[in-house]
Scaffold this motif. Structure first.
Motif, short mmCIF file in Angstrom:
data_model
loop_
_atom_site.label_atom_id
_atom_site.label_comp_id
_atom_site.label_asym_id
_atom_site.label_seq_id
_atom_site.Cartn_x
_atom_site.Cartn_y
_atom_site.Cartn_z
N ASN A 122 41.07 46.26 49.39
CA ASN A 122 41.15 46.91 48.08
C ASN A 122 42.52 46.68 47.41
O ASN A 122 43.09 47.56 46.80
N ASN A 123 43.00 45.43 47.52
CA ASN A 123 44.32 45.08 47.00
C ASN A 123 44.13 44.26 45.72
O ASN A 123 43.97 43.04 45.75
N LEU A 124 44.13 44.94 44.57
CA LEU A 124 43.88 44.28 43.29
C LEU A 124 44.97 43.30 42.94
O LEU A 124 44.70 42.19 42.44
N PHE B 20 44.53 40.15 44.97
CA PHE B 20 43.32 39.47 44.52
C PHE B 20 43.57 38.77 43.19
O PHE B 20 43.09 37.66 42.97
N ASP B 21 44.32 39.40 42.28
CA ASP B 21 44.61 38.80 40.98
C ASP B 21 45.35 37.48 41.14
O ASP B 21 44.98 36.47 40.52
N ARG B 22 46.37 37.46 41.98
CA ARG B 22 47.13 36.22 42.19
C ARG B 22 46.23 35.13 42.77
O ARG B 22 46.26 33.98 42.32
N LEU B 23 45.43 35.51 43.75
CA LEU B 23 44.58 34.53 44.43
C LEU B 23 43.48 34.02 43.51
O LEU B 23 43.21 32.81 43.45
N ARG C 56 45.70 41.58 34.89
CA ARG C 56 45.15 42.31 36.03
C ARG C 56 44.26 43.48 35.56
O ARG C 56 43.19 43.71 36.11
N GLN C 57 44.71 44.19 34.55
CA GLN C 57 43.96 45.35 34.10
C GLN C 57 42.75 44.99 33.25
O GLN C 57 41.69 45.59 33.39
#
Length: 822
Positions: free
Chosen positions: A534-536, A539-542, A69-70
């Motif tokens: 703005n939900n990182l 978004f990462d999972r998707l 994610r980062q």
């Protein structure tokens, strides 16, 4: 040994990709291949260390979500947010309106066939069947489309009264409000049967039951609005229309210039909070006779009278306007090539109280969503019903006409050129009925906006093709206007179906794929929402699930293409099982190509209308093909007559899908990407071919005699009195031909070979009986048939005064019987 192990691991890896294995499984397979390579010796110690230094961090980066994610997702997230186009409220409402259904399975590349095959068609209730058999037939018996279209340019008063009294305007209104409460399937079949008799009457009935005040009130109205208006609409005490389109606002309904300004007025000595409306509407069906108008406009509140000082423009709103409102101009007519009521509406300073908003003041600004949801349902019932009715009617009429009409002493249906057109009529009619039946079933379960858009477009385009082919076959019989001509009025009214409820060009270019890609895709819209929120983490999972999904669909598309779809699973046995595999192959190709297009073209894809339209064509043809597969499984498995129709329909749909896929790759805006896509999805070229000549011949031969398909279709159309109705006369002649056919053929062959002679039919029959070619009873039957045959192929001619002024001619006492002669 090493080579065998590596080959096995590669095979496992490809199978895992094909089956959509999780990332951890793929990582384990890569690790196993690395270990085998190291232990077997090819890498050596240095190579193994270098490989480990590369692969281990990469595996950790991809599989450890916090790290991924980062390091990876955050930069992608920022870039995605920067290029994500702004979405207006109307665009968002249009995207969110309605539901997805079977089309989502087709879009996602691995259709779950049980969702289609295990869904039963909606059956008519006893009340619905009785209404279809009795009330609808009674209405049809009252209709003379030539009189309606050419003479009166309106339905007779007794027909208007019958429609109102029997509840035809209230089919969708629930029984608790006095309506009939019919299913979408029943509404579709009623409209379809009426349309086989009169397009004017069908349009009159279908409009209040599609987009109109009744549907909007039923879904969104307040309890008070429902209690007052719905019973009145159901009983026919009110004639409704809905005013959406204006002189400069057609497909872009979101740009409505008509306004309603919140204000106070003195009404009967009291200060009333309401809306002052100014509007100019065009092309509104039933407007000239409407007593209540559903009106779409932009609601403005400049003085904050609604209580929200921060909002002055509420957006599109829907309200009810009485037909006798002061300032309303109503009653003038358009003439859109047909006699159904259609006209303009103008309003200047028309005042309605605030509770005229459908749903009350709480629904101020909610009109666009209301319209999109209700329009999608109506679009899936009304125009497909009209198109299917045209196909059914012309299937029977063209089959009968080509058997009866002879050229060069042969029925014209035996000429291959005619058979090519007949094949299209038969196959497209089969497709129309299959897709109408399936879509009506879907509409009784949900509100599938993508399906209704694609069916509106393709059903009306199929209708256009059917009418064109029928006109080519009938020649002068379809050109000369008159009561005998069952083709000319549908031909004249074709542009209406092509244009209304979303013009076909716009529907194909913008709506089908534009809405389908976002609504049907499992990840795109959720990714957009995660970005806007703005939900990182979400978004990462998707995003990474989406990446795996795209790779899986690409490998599936490639594997299915290389094997000719033999890797796909067919859920049935029998002659059509190969088509199920082809559908799955094309579904995987559509899914992969859609993802590549969205990722490489981004927001510009919606401006590449031809590119997105071709993807929409693939989705549409897959839906039509699967509708045919289900229809055949339900009604045709035990009938040899269904199989040629189904094969023709499937060959046509898959070839059209394949052609669209090929054109998509060849014309892709980025040529290198287009070539790569073609290598994946069409490595050996486009394999699906249009229906063969032999299949055209099989369908046309079936059309020229009674068959199981024609009997099923005939049960859904209206056939008038055989003594006076041209369609009834034609079908009676056709039935007589089945009886006299063998003897008639013997007579004609004897004449053509010179075995018998005679100046006319009577002389030829006498000679044939004398020569014992036919018997006396055969001669009588042929004589009776030939009289019917001549009537069936004649066209109308008129007194010149009648053509000049038909109403005056009738009024002067000549009477309807003298208006034309054969």
């Amino acid at each position: 040994m090493y080579a065998a192990i590596m080959f096995a691991l590669l095979a496992f890896f490809l199978v895992a990709l094909y089956r959509g294995a999780r990332l951890i499984t793929l990582t384990a397979l890569v690790a196993a291949a690395f270990m085998v390579t190291w232990l077997a010796g090819p890498l050596g110690t240095v190579g193994a260390v270098i490989g480990a230094l590369v692969l281990v961090p990469l595996a950790a980066l991809l599989n450890v979500s916090a790290l991924r994610r980062q390091v990876l997702t955050a930069p992608l997230f920022r870039a995605f947010r920067a290029v994500l186009p702004a979405m207006s409220d109307t665009e968002r409402e249009a995207l969110e309106a309605g539901d997805t259904w079977w089309e989502a399975e087709l879009f996602r590349g691995r259709p779950d066939w049980s969702q289609l095959l295990d869904t039963p068609y909606v059956a008519l209730t006893e009340d619905e069947q009785r209404f279809l058999d009795e009330d609808t037939d009674a209405l049809c018996a009252m209709l003379d489309e030539w009189q309606i279209h050419f003479e009166d340019k309106d339905l007779p008063p007794e027909v208007w009264a019958f429609i109102r009294e029997r509840g035809f305007f209230g089919m969708l209104i629930h029984k608790e409000h006095g309506g009939l409460g019919f299913s979408a399937q029943a509404q579709s079949m009623v409209v379809s049967k009426i349309a086989t008799r009169s397009v004017t009457a069908a349009v009159t009935v279908m409009v209040p039951n599609s987009l109109g005040p009744g549907e909007l009130l039923q879904h969104y109205g307040t309890a008070e609005q429902q209690a007052y208006w719905l019973p009145r609409l159901a009983r026919g005490e009110e004639t409704p229309c809905f005013a959406l389109t204006g002189p400069e606002v057609g497909s872009d309904a979101g740009a409505i210039p008509d306004t309603g300004v919140v204000c106070r007025r003195q009404v009967d000595g009291e200060s009333v909070l309401g809306i002052e409306l100014t509007f100019d509407k065009r092309y509104i069906t039933l407007a000239p006779v409407a007593t209540v108008i559903g009106l779409a406009f932009r609601l403005l509140d400049p003085d904050g009278l609604l209580g929200d000082g921060t909002t002055t423009d509420y957006g599109i709103t829907c309200a009810l306007v009485p037909g006798d409102a002061e300032g309303l101009e109503i009653g003038r007519r358009h003439y859109p090539g047909g006699a159904f009521m259609n006209g303009p509406l103008r309003g200047r300073n028309v005042f309605v109280p605030l509770d005229a908003i459908i749903g009350g003041p709480a629904m101020a600004g909610a009109g666009w969503r209301m319209l999109v949801e209700c329009l999608s349902a109506g679009r899936g019932i009304s125009l497909p019903a009209l198109a299917t009715a045209t196909g059914k009617g012309l299937y029977g009429a063209t089959g009968a006409y080509t058997a009866i009409r002879r050229q060069f002493n042969v029925s014209i249906g035996w000429f291959e050129g005619v058979q090519e057109a007949m094949g299209r009529i038969g196959g497209l009619t089969y497709t129309l009925e299959a897709s109408r039946t399936l879509t009506a079933t879907a509409l009784d379960q949900c509100s599938p906006g993508v399906i209704t858009a694609l069916l509106k477009y393709h059903s009306t385009e199929m209708m256009r093709q059917v009418v064109t082919d029928a006109m080519d076959i009938h020649g002068g019989r379809g050109v000369i206007m008159g009561p005998r001509n069952y083709l000319a009025i549908p031909w004249q009214l074709l542009p209406v179906a092509i244009t209304v409820e979303g013009a076909n060009i716009m529907t194909r270019s913008l709506m089908i794929f534009g809405q389908g890609a976002i609504r049907c895709h499992p990840y795109v819209y959720p990714e957009m929402e995660a970005t806007r929120d703005n939900n990182l983490e979400r978004f990462d999972r998707l995003f990474w699930a989406h990446a795996g999904y795209t790779v899986n669909r690409g490998v599936r598309a490639w594997g299915l293409a290389l094997t000719g779809a033999r890797l796909a699973r067919a859920p049935v046995t029998g002659p059509l099982k190969g088509y199920y595999r082809d559908v799955e192959r094309l579904s995987a190709a559509l899914s992969f190509c859609s993802d590549v297009a969205m990722s490489t073209l981004g927001g510009s894809l919606k401006l590449r209308e031809s590119t997105s339209a071709r993807l929409g064509d693939i989705l549409s043809q897959l839906y039509l093909a699967t509708a045919v597969l289900k229809y055949y499984e339900t009604y045709g498995r035990d009938s040899d007559d269904h199989l040629p129709h189904a094969r023709w329909a499937l060959d046509h749909a898959l070839s059209r899908a394949g052609e669209a896929l090929d054109a998509f790759c060849r014309n892709y805006p980025k040529p290198l990407v287009g070539r790569l896509l073609a290598w994946v999805v069409l490595p050996f070229g486009q394999p699906w071919k249009r229906p063969a000549d032999a299949l055209n011949g099989q369908v046309s031969e079936l059309m020229m005699r009674p068959n199981a398909v024609s009997e099923a279709l005939r049960g859904h159309i209206y056939v008038g009195d055989r003594a006076t109705d041209p369609t009834g006369q034609l079908l009676e002649t056709f039935e007589q031909l089945q009886t006299v056919g063998p003897a008639y053929e013997r007579l004609l062959k004897a004449v053509s070979r010179g075995r018998i002679t005679g100046a006319d039919l009577d002389a030829q029959l006498e000679a044939a009986v004398s020569e014992e070619i036919i018997g006396p009873a055969d001669a009588d039957a042929i004589r009776a048939y030939d009289a019917l045959r001549r009537e069936a192929i004649l066209t109308d001619d008129f007194d010149a005064e009648y053509v000049r002024d038909p109403l005056a001619f009738r009024r002067d006492g000549a009477g309807a019987g003298a208006r034309h002669a054969g």
